[in-house]
Scaffold this motif. Structure first.
Motif, PDB file in Angstrom:
ATOM      1  N   LYS A  75       0.817  -1.211   0.000  1.00 33.73           N
ATOM      2  CA  LYS A  75       0.000   0.000   0.000  1.00 33.73           C
ATOM      3  C   LYS A  75       0.857   1.269   0.000  1.00 33.73           C
ATOM      4  CE  LYS A  75      -4.323  -1.750   1.900  1.00 33.73           C
ATOM      5  NZ  LYS A  75      -5.265  -1.774   3.045  1.00 33.73           N
ATOM      6  N   PHE A  77     -11.925  -0.981  -2.467  1.00 32.85           N
ATOM      7  CA  PHE A  77     -10.662  -0.646  -1.816  1.00 32.85           C
ATOM      8  C   PHE A  77     -10.783   0.677  -1.052  1.00 32.85           C
ATOM      9  CE2 PHE A  77      -8.491  -2.960  -5.577  1.00 32.85           C
ATOM     10  CZ  PHE A  77      -8.740  -4.184  -4.984  1.00 32.85           C
ATOM     11  N   SER A  78     -11.420   1.657  -1.671  1.00 36.39           N
ATOM     12  CA  SER A  78     -11.575   2.965  -1.033  1.00 36.39           C
ATOM     13  C   SER A  78     -12.453   2.857   0.212  1.00 36.39           C
ATOM     14  CB  SER A  78     -12.193   3.964  -2.014  1.00 36.39           C
ATOM     15  OG  SER A  78     -11.346   4.169  -3.128  1.00 36.39           O
ATOM     16  N   GLU A 122     -12.054  -0.790  -7.188  1.00 36.79           N
ATOM     17  CA  GLU A 122     -11.436   0.392  -6.587  1.00 36.79           C
ATOM     18  C   GLU A 122     -12.354   1.020  -5.542  1.00 36.79           C
ATOM     19  OE1 GLU A 122      -8.454   1.688  -6.719  1.00 36.79           O
ATOM     20  OE2 GLU A 122      -7.741   0.133  -8.102  1.00 36.79           O
ATOM     21  N   LYS A 126      -1.258  -1.922  -7.637  1.00 36.53           N
ATOM     22  CA  LYS A 126      -1.739  -1.647  -8.996  1.00 36.53           C
ATOM     23  C   LYS A 126      -0.794  -2.184 -10.074  1.00 36.53           C
ATOM     24  CE  LYS A 126      -4.196   2.597  -7.723  1.00 36.53           C
ATOM     25  NZ  LYS A 126      -4.313   4.058  -7.958  1.00 36.53           N
ATOM     26  N   ALA A 136     -10.183  -7.492  -2.691  1.00 38.07           N
ATOM     27  CA  ALA A 136     -11.441  -6.810  -2.389  1.00 38.07           C
ATOM     28  C   ALA A 136     -12.281  -7.641  -1.420  1.00 38.07           C
ATOM     29  CB  ALA A 136     -12.215  -6.545  -3.676  1.00 38.07           C
ATOM     30  N   SER A 149      -6.667  -8.916  -7.442  1.00 40.91           N
ATOM     31  CA  SER A 149      -7.431  -7.717  -7.071  1.00 40.91           C
ATOM     32  C   SER A 149      -8.793  -8.109  -6.508  1.00 40.91           C
ATOM     33  CB  SER A 149      -7.602  -6.803  -8.283  1.00 40.91           C
ATOM     34  OG  SER A 149      -6.363  -6.332  -8.753  1.00 40.91           O
ATOM     35  N   TYR A 151     -13.071  -3.023 -12.754  1.00 44.31           N
ATOM     36  CA  TYR A 151     -11.974  -2.465 -11.965  1.00 44.31           C
ATOM     37  C   TYR A 151     -12.423  -1.243 -11.176  1.00 44.31           C
ATOM     38  CZ  TYR A 151      -8.005  -5.392 -13.252  1.00 44.31           C
ATOM     39  OH  TYR A 151      -7.122  -6.449 -13.359  1.00 44.31           O
ATOM     40  N   GLU A 152     -13.347  -0.469 -11.712  1.00 48.51           N
ATOM     41  CA  GLU A 152     -13.870   0.675 -10.965  1.00 48.51           C
ATOM     42  C   GLU A 152     -14.634   0.208  -9.728  1.00 48.51           C
ATOM     43  OE1 GLU A 152     -16.177   2.861 -13.774  1.00 48.51           O
ATOM     44  OE2 GLU A 152     -14.432   3.847 -14.701  1.00 48.51           O
ATOM     45  N   ASN A 193       0.403   3.229  -4.521  1.00 52.00           N
ATOM     46  CA  ASN A 193      -0.025   1.884  -4.177  1.00 52.00           C
ATOM     47  C   ASN A 193       0.605   0.879  -5.132  1.00 52.00           C
ATOM     48  OD1 ASN A 193      -1.537  -0.557  -3.793  1.00 52.00           O
ATOM     49  ND2 ASN A 193      -3.171   0.652  -2.867  1.00 52.00           N
ATOM     50  N   ARG A 249     -13.144  -2.096 -17.601  1.00 53.81           N
ATOM     51  CA  ARG A 249     -12.974  -0.857 -16.854  1.00 53.81           C
ATOM     52  C   ARG A 249     -14.016  -0.729 -15.740  1.00 53.81           C
ATOM     53  NH1 ARG A 249     -13.591   2.109 -20.739  1.00 53.81           N
ATOM     54  NH2 ARG A 249     -15.698   2.934 -20.436  1.00 53.81           N
TER      55      ARG A 249
END
Length: 262
Positions: free
Chosen positions: A37, A232-233, A229, A95, A132, A128, A225-226, A92, A222
């Motif tokens: 991270k 992750f956020s 993300e 990625k 998650a 990934s 992956y969004e 990070n 895409r």
């Protein structure tokens, strides 16, 4: 001999590139997460491979032999024409993580450099997704320790539940409906032939099907992956709230709103 040689290394490929040994990568994520991270340094790739070998030891895998065949990589952006590296903008290392493999004869004809690049991309996506799922499980454990802040906490629990439902079902689809099914079909095709060209075709079809069924076409790739993300956020936001009373600061409230409205 060719048929036997082709089948058994592919099982190892599945265990590593396609995360067939899920417990290995859960252990690796746990060991390497703090390091990954952070922005990558000149020693990050070495350090994550040390963590990877330690994870193998933890679950009693033959780490010495596998370490000779597989190595985690960091595909970092090149130095710009101005001579300034883009590393300074990276926050990070997850990625950029991938996996490389030292191919033994005669599988170099099947596992070409181009094919290994595709495997590395599949590995990145699957890792990934696994991260998650692991992060959302950590969020559940964190939220279970919070006793107050009922109104805001309810919205947070609801979002975590929705995210967990989506990621758990996506993980099931990926592992059971795609990977296990396609790999079983691949092994059956290889076992039923003695023709080397048929092995190459079967494996090529296998990789192409994985890419197709694992969202490697735009704009689906895409979008997936969004979603990851956002998970992750959300996890990063929740893990900063390791306190008994659940109260968002104004900055944290804004961050939660951005995640929840997407």
């Amino acid at each position: 001999m060719l048929k036997i040689t082709a089948v058994f290394p592919l099982q190892v490929m599945k265990d590593i590139f396609l995360l067939g040994r899920g417990e290995l990568f859960l252990s690796f994520i746990d060991m390497a997460d703090i390091l990954m991270k952070q922005s990558p340094t000149s020693t990050t790739q070495h350090d994550i491979n040390v963590a990877f070998r330690q994870a193998m030891i933890k679950i009693a895998m033959d780490h010495e032999e596998l370490a000779k065949q597989f190595e985690l990589t960091l595909s970092l952006p090149p130095v710009q024409s101005s001579g300034v590296s883009l590393k300074s903008k990276m926050t990070n290392s997850w990625k950029y993580v991938g996996m490389s493999h030292k191919v033994s004869w005669p599988l170099h004809v099947v596992l070409t450099p181009a094919t290994l690049e595709k495997y590395s991309a599949l590995f990145h996506f699957l890792l990934s997704l696994r991260r998650a799922q692991a992060y959302l499980q950590q969020c559940w454990a964190t939220l279970m320790t919070i006793r107050t802040g009922a109104h805001c906490l309810q919205a947070v629990w609801q979002l975590r539940t929705h995210m967990g439902f989506l990621i758990d079902n996506l993980q099931y689809y990926v592992q059971v409906d795609v990977l296990e099914t396609q790999f079983s079909q691949l092994l059956n095709r290889i076992k039923s032939t003695h023709d080397f060209e048929a092995v190459k075709v079967a494996h090529s079809d296998f990789v192409k099907t994985l890419q197709s069924q694992l969202f490697f076409t735009e704009p689906i790739r895409r979008c997936v992956y969004e979603i990851l993300e956002l998970c992750f956020s959300f996890s990063e936001l929740i893990q900063t709230l390791r306190r008994e009373e659940f109260v968002f600061s104004s900055k944290e409230q804004e961050a939660f709103h951005r995640i929840s409205v997407v």
